[in-house]
Enzyme design. Structure first.
Site, short mmCIF file in Angstrom:
data_model
loop_
_atom_site.label_atom_id
_atom_site.label_comp_id
_atom_site.label_asym_id
_atom_site.label_seq_id
_atom_site.Cartn_x
_atom_site.Cartn_y
_atom_site.Cartn_z
N ARG A 155 -16.99 -16.29 -55.72
CA ARG A 155 -17.59 -16.87 -54.52
C ARG A 155 -16.52 -17.26 -53.50
NH1 ARG A 155 -22.35 -16.65 -52.09
NH2 ARG A 155 -23.37 -16.82 -54.13
N HIS A 174 -15.22 -14.18 -51.91
CA HIS A 174 -16.24 -13.72 -50.97
C HIS A 174 -16.19 -14.53 -49.68
CE1 HIS A 174 -20.48 -13.77 -49.40
NE2 HIS A 174 -20.34 -12.47 -49.56
#
Length: 225
Positions: free
Chosen positions: A51, A54
């Protein structure tokens, strides 16, 4: 529209919803991450690392991410209990997904996320003591910090102040996400995390930021989606 710009527009995939873009982003991250880096993480830790990659498009984030005391399990347990969420910046408060939080406990709302750095009381205390508002807010809200999820993505003195309260046995939070950013007190505040036995996630070095703190808690919630 000239031929050059037409070609550029043709390279865009237009018919993708947000959820599909996220899945494809995760697929590309999984494909590009070196196996020796991926294998350093448990499954739950990897969801956080993925995450953050990202969020930043920066694979080097994974090299500096540190976990202590099973923060994923601690965070989920606290969320299911409706634990207070304390943030050191309004950007964190604005960025957290309330619908995701409500999947863990119905009591969560935007207003239940405590961020008081802009209040007159905090400003008065900071001026009187000659300290930052981030530190003053921690001191002023000591009574709210026991058992909380503490998200620090901006101010290193907020993190240092929290750790000082822990070391002095005045509070015991459920989870710390310690990701302040900058050049003054940042490295030192993160090093202080070694003094506590509270579950935490941190990013070594000067990097950090409110979006990373938000992304970390969102990743902790992922399995419940």
């Amino acid at each position: 529209m000239n031929s050059g710009s037409h070609f550029l527009f043709e390279r865009i995939t237009w018919n993708l919803p947000g959820s599909a873009i996220e899945r494809e982003s995760f697929r590309r991250i999984e494909a590009e991450i070196p196996p020796e880096v991926r294998n350093r993480f448990s499954e739950s830790e990897w969801r956080i690392a993925r995450r953050l990659i990202h969020t930043t498009a920066d694979f080097s984030i994974a090299e500096h991410l540190r976990f202590s005391g099973d923060p994923v399990s601690a965070g989920r347990t606290a969320l299911c209990a409706g634990a207070r969420i304390y943030s050191d910046s309004n950007m964190i408060k604005a960025g957290l997904s309330v619908p995701k939080l409500k999947r863990f406990h119905a009591s969560y709302s935007r207003e239940s996320i405590l961020c008081d750095v802009a209040s007159p009381e905090v400003a008065e205390l900071a001026a009187r003591k000659g300290i930052t508002r981030a530190l003053a807010a921690v001191e002023l809200h000591e009574r709210d910090l026991d058992g909380c999820i503490f998200l620090c993505g901006n101010a290193p003195l907020a993190l240092a102040g929290m750790i000082r309260l822990i070391v002095e046995n005045r509070v015991h939070p459920a989870l710390i996400v310690g990701m302040p950013v900058g050049f003054v007190n940042v490295l030192e505040s993160k090093e202080l995390l070694h003094l506590v036995d509270i579950p935490y996630v941190t990013l070594e070095g000067r990097r950090g930021g409110s979006p990373l703190a938000v992304a970390t808690l969102h990743a902790i919630m992922e399995e419940r989606e």
